[in-house]
Scaffold this motif. Structure first.
Motif, PDB file in Angstrom:
ATOM      1  N   GLN A  31       0.828  -1.204   0.000  1.00  0.00           N
ATOM      2  CA  GLN A  31       0.000   0.000   0.000  1.00  0.00           C
ATOM      3  C   GLN A  31       0.864   1.256   0.000  1.00  0.00           C
ATOM      4  O   GLN A  31       0.580   2.215  -0.714  1.00  0.00           O
ATOM      5  N   LYS A  32       1.934   1.240   0.757  1.00  0.00           N
ATOM      6  CA  LYS A  32       2.836   2.396   0.782  1.00  0.00           C
ATOM      7  C   LYS A  32       3.488   2.602  -0.579  1.00  0.00           C
ATOM      8  O   LYS A  32       3.637   3.744  -1.046  1.00  0.00           O
ATOM      9  N   VAL A  37       3.681   5.539  -5.966  1.00  0.00           N
ATOM     10  CA  VAL A  37       3.433   5.537  -7.413  1.00  0.00           C
ATOM     11  C   VAL A  37       2.305   6.512  -7.755  1.00  0.00           C
ATOM     12  O   VAL A  37       2.411   7.281  -8.715  1.00  0.00           O
ATOM     13  N   THR A  38       1.234   6.505  -6.968  1.00  0.00           N
ATOM     14  CA  THR A  38       0.112   7.407  -7.224  1.00  0.00           C
ATOM     15  C   THR A  38       0.526   8.867  -7.058  1.00  0.00           C
ATOM     16  O   THR A  38       0.177   9.718  -7.881  1.00  0.00           O
ATOM     17  N   THR A  39       1.290   9.156  -6.030  1.00  0.00           N
ATOM     18  CA  THR A  39       1.705  10.528  -5.753  1.00  0.00           C
ATOM     19  C   THR A  39       2.668  11.054  -6.804  1.00  0.00           C
ATOM     20  O   THR A  39       2.586  12.211  -7.215  1.00  0.00           O
ATOM     21  N   GLY A  44       7.273   7.953  -9.867  1.00  0.00           N
ATOM     22  CA  GLY A  44       7.084   6.885  -8.888  1.00  0.00           C
ATOM     23  C   GLY A  44       7.268   5.508  -9.506  1.00  0.00           C
ATOM     24  O   GLY A  44       7.869   4.622  -8.891  1.00  0.00           O
ATOM     25  N   ARG A  45       6.767   5.315 -10.714  1.00  0.00           N
ATOM     26  CA  ARG A  45       6.944   4.029 -11.417  1.00  0.00           C
ATOM     27  C   ARG A  45       8.425   3.768 -11.696  1.00  0.00           C
ATOM     28  O   ARG A  45       8.908   2.653 -11.530  1.00  0.00           O
TER      29      ARG A  45
END
Length: 59
Positions: A31-32, A37-39, A44-45
Motif C-alpha cells: 500500500q505504501k 506511485v500514485t503521488t 514513482g513508477r
C-alpha cells in the motif's frame, strides 16, 4: 493469460501462503508503494522499477 498476469498469480499465491502477520506486513508495504506511485506518477513508477532492479542485482 499474459505472462505478467501469470507472475502476479504466482506472487499472490506465495503471499497467501505466508502467516497472517507476514501477509499484513506485505500488504502494508504494498500500500505504501502504491501511494508513492500514485503521488509521483511516472517518477514513482521509475523509482519503483529502480529499487526493484537494485534489489534483484543484490541477490
Amino acid at each position: 493469460m499474459t505472462e505478467e498476469q501469470h507472475i502476479l498469480l504466482i506472487i499472490r499465491g506465495t503471499i497467501a501462503g505466508l502467516s497472517e502477520a507476514d501477509r499484513k506486513g506485505v500488504e502494508l508495504a504494498a500500500q505504501k508503494l502504491r501511494e508513492v506511485v500514485t503521488t509521483h506518477n511516472d517518477h514513482g513508477r521509475m523509482a519503483l522499477a529502480l529499487v526493484g532492479a537494485e534489489q534483484a542485482a543484490e541477490d
